[in-house]
Design a protein around this motif. Structure first.
Motif, PDB file in Angstrom:
ATOM      1  N   GLU A   1      -4.274 151.146 -12.694  1.00  0.00           N
ATOM      2  CA  GLU A   1      -3.329 150.052 -12.239  1.00  0.00           C
ATOM      3  C   GLU A   1      -2.250 150.005 -13.089  1.00  0.00           C
ATOM      4  O   GLU A   1      -1.066 149.878 -12.819  1.00  0.00           O
TER       5      GLU A   1
ATOM      6  N   TRP B   1      -8.484 141.639  -6.778  1.00  0.00           N
ATOM      7  CA  TRP B   1      -9.130 141.997  -8.245  1.00  0.00           C
ATOM      8  C   TRP B   1     -10.172 140.961  -8.659  1.00  0.00           C
ATOM      9  O   TRP B   1     -11.058 141.517  -9.283  1.00  0.00           O
TER      10      TRP B   1
ATOM     11  N   THR C   1      -8.114 150.079  -4.918  1.00  0.00           N
ATOM     12  CA  THR C   1      -7.548 149.371  -5.904  1.00  0.00           C
ATOM     13  C   THR C   1      -6.916 148.247  -5.114  1.00  0.00           C
ATOM     14  O   THR C   1      -6.086 148.438  -4.258  1.00  0.00           O
TER      15      THR C   1
ATOM     16  N   VAL D   1      -8.447 149.217 -14.005  1.00  0.00           N
ATOM     17  CA  VAL D   1      -7.539 148.329 -14.718  1.00  0.00           C
ATOM     18  C   VAL D   1      -6.520 149.463 -15.508  1.00  0.00           C
ATOM     19  O   VAL D   1      -4.986 149.417 -15.214  1.00  0.00           O
TER      20      VAL D   1
END
Length: 263
Positions: free
Chosen positions: A255, A158, A151, A252
């Motif tokens: 996160e 990203w 991550t 996503v």
């Protein structure tokens, strides 16, 4: 004239090599921990970065900086799955495999296929989340360490993950397991696409044996659902988009804390 047998040999060789690499990567789980400067850490990134699709070595004792982690991810994807995809596409070109057999004909690349893939990806992502919750309640989350490791912590990370690594992962795996093992083998050898869907899903699951029996079952189920989508649409684009969304939405969602079991 298409040389179906020659291309089948290329495809099976790529599949065999992929399964061997996955097996070697899985063996690393019980091996010594890898340090942050050890390039064998590339093995920890050998397979998909999604919840249903993880085959990984033991996580390093001290994770490296985020930029280094992302760089290794991109390099590993480019050198493994990117190269394998190049071999498959090159083999298809040399043996004159028609684009339609791979699900790459013009109608299969239109806006309708894109929309179907997007809808299927969202639906499969929901099923993926539900399966993850059930596994977590049972004390089983095979992708937790790898997901935490990969991550990103920066905007650039990203962008690289969502815009480079995950598209290559989804593109290669769908090309091999759906476009080739189903589309080409059905068109070239007259085999039932549904039989091939089952067999390709078994191979897809075996490539992620490090997840244990539950992980293999879940991965195989995902593989068959993607295979069914390919058989019904005849579009490689649709399954690539769906696969990508399953991967991306998990990262996503985790996160953003959308997983109620996330720490």
């Amino acid at each position: 004239m298409t040389d179906w047998a020659a291309f089948a040999g290329i495809a099976l060789a790529v599949l065999g090599l992929l399964l061997v690499l996955a097996h070697l990567s899985a063996r690393g789980i019980d091996g010594p921990r890898l340090g942050p400067g050890d390039l064998r850490w590339l093995d920890a990134l050998e397979s998909d970065a999604d919840h249903l699709d993880v085959s990984t070595a033991t996580r390093p004792a001290e994770p490296p900086q985020e930029g280094y982690s992302t760089a290794l991810l991109v390099v590993n994807v480019a050198l493994s799955q990117g190269v394998f995809a190049f071999l498959l596409l090159g083999g298809a070109f040399l043996t004159q495999v028609p684009a339609s057999a791979l699900g790459l004909s013009t109608p299969a690349l239109g806006i309708e296929a894109l929309a179907v893939g997007a809808l299927a990806g969202v639906a499969l992502s929901g099923a993926n989340t539900a399966a993850g919750l059930l596994a977590a309640y049972a004390g089983y989350d095979p992708s937790a360490d790898l997901r935490e490791l990969l991550t990103p912590e920066t905007t650039r990370g990203w962008v690289l993950l969502l815009g480079v690594a995950l598209p290559i992962v989804a593109g290669f795996e769908e090309l091999l397991f759906r476009g080739v093992l189903i589309g080409v083998f059905a068109a070239g050898f007259g085999l039932s696409p549904w039989l091939l869907a089952v067999l390709s899903s078994v191979a897809f699951a075996l490539g992620h044996g490090a997840q244990g029996p539950v992980g293999i079952a879940v991965t195989g189920t995902l593989g068959f659902l993607l295979a069914a989508l390919f058989v019904l649409t005849g579009s490689l684009l649709a399954v690539v988009v769906a696969h990508y969304l399953v991967n991306a939405l998990e990262f996503v969602g985790h996160e953003l804390g959308l997983n109620p079991l996330a720490e």
